[in-house]
Design an enzyme around this catalytic site. Structure first.
Site, PDB file in Angstrom:
ATOM      1  N   ARG A  39      16.367   9.011   1.717  1.00 22.48           N
ATOM      2  CA  ARG A  39      16.549   8.462   0.377  1.00 22.48           C
ATOM      3  C   ARG A  39      16.791   9.604  -0.620  1.00 22.48           C
ATOM      4  NH1 ARG A  39      12.299   8.013  -3.179  1.00 22.48           N
ATOM      5  NH2 ARG A  39      10.772   8.364  -1.541  1.00 22.48           N
ATOM      6  N   ILE A  89       5.375   7.758   2.240  1.00 22.64           N
ATOM      7  CA  ILE A  89       6.435   8.715   1.904  1.00 22.64           C
ATOM      8  C   ILE A  89       7.713   7.964   1.559  1.00 22.64           C
ATOM      9  CG2 ILE A  89       7.929  10.546   2.821  1.00 22.64           C
ATOM     10  CD1 ILE A  89       5.450  11.432   4.520  1.00 22.64           C
ATOM     11  N   HIS A  90       8.002   6.895   2.267  1.00 23.45           N
ATOM     12  CA  HIS A  90       9.157   6.032   2.011  1.00 23.45           C
ATOM     13  C   HIS A  90      10.452   6.843   2.164  1.00 23.45           C
ATOM     14  CE1 HIS A  90      10.264   2.008   0.656  1.00 23.45           C
ATOM     15  NE2 HIS A  90      11.274   2.567   0.007  1.00 23.45           N
ATOM     16  N   VAL A  91      10.672   7.292   3.383  1.00 22.37           N
ATOM     17  CA  VAL A  91      11.759   8.222   3.687  1.00 22.37           C
ATOM     18  C   VAL A  91      13.139   7.646   3.388  1.00 22.37           C
ATOM     19  CG1 VAL A  91      12.837   9.586   5.533  1.00 22.37           C
ATOM     20  CG2 VAL A  91      10.342   9.293   5.486  1.00 22.37           C
TER      21      VAL A  91
END
Length: 160
Positions: free
Chosen positions: A55, A101-103
């Site tokens: 992202r 973390i929401h990569v």
């Protein structure tokens, strides 16, 4: 694909095929940031051109995009240490932090669940039982976000 239902169907088929391939691997290395990205690519390559790419935009959840690569490598190192003391807790911590973390722009929860399944397999644990109740899954994740306590998440993963 013209409807949300079409998209969901294609995503599910892509994820199921990826799951089968990765579960057949002798010892998939979820403690490698490149393999984690490769897993996401394999899960969503038939749906999103950007599958497996980190992202680059701020979102309402997740770390700043500039921190993703470093936080992912830190997670990998921390998980190696956690596995030395309590494998079930290590898998729960790994899953929580990976989702936190929401990569990727999308698919982080599904990716995190499959990555945790593979990490459990590699470490001789039964796969987590995620259940189908989204709230029952999200509540312990949010609890871990606010308190740092992963006990409810670990209990959910192995008792649902």
């Amino acid at each position: 694909m013209t409807t949300r239902a079409d998209l969901n169907e294609v995503e599910q088929a892509n994820i199921a095929a990826a799951r089968d391939r990765w579960m057949r691997r002798r010892s998939p290395d979820m403690l490698d940031d490149h393999e984690l990205r490769r897993l996401h690519t394999d899960m969503f390559c038939d749906v999103w051109r950007w599958a497996g790419r980190q992202r680059t935009r701020e979102t309402n959840i997740g770390v700043e995009p500039s921190r993703i690569a470093v936080d992912l490598r830190t997670l990998v190192g921390d998980t190696r240490f956690w596995l030395e003391t309590d494998a079930n807790s290590a898998v729960a911590r790994f899953h929580h932090r990976l989702v936190q973390i929401h990569v990727f722009p999308n698919g982080n929860g599904r990716h995190g669940r499959l990555a945790a399944d593979l990490l459990a397999k590699t470490n001789g644990l039964p796969p987590p039982r995620w259940g189908s109740d989204r709230k029952a899954y999200l509540d312990p994740l949010r609890h871990a976000d606010t308190t740092g306590d992963i006990t409810p998440l670990r209990q959910h993963m192995w008792s649902t």
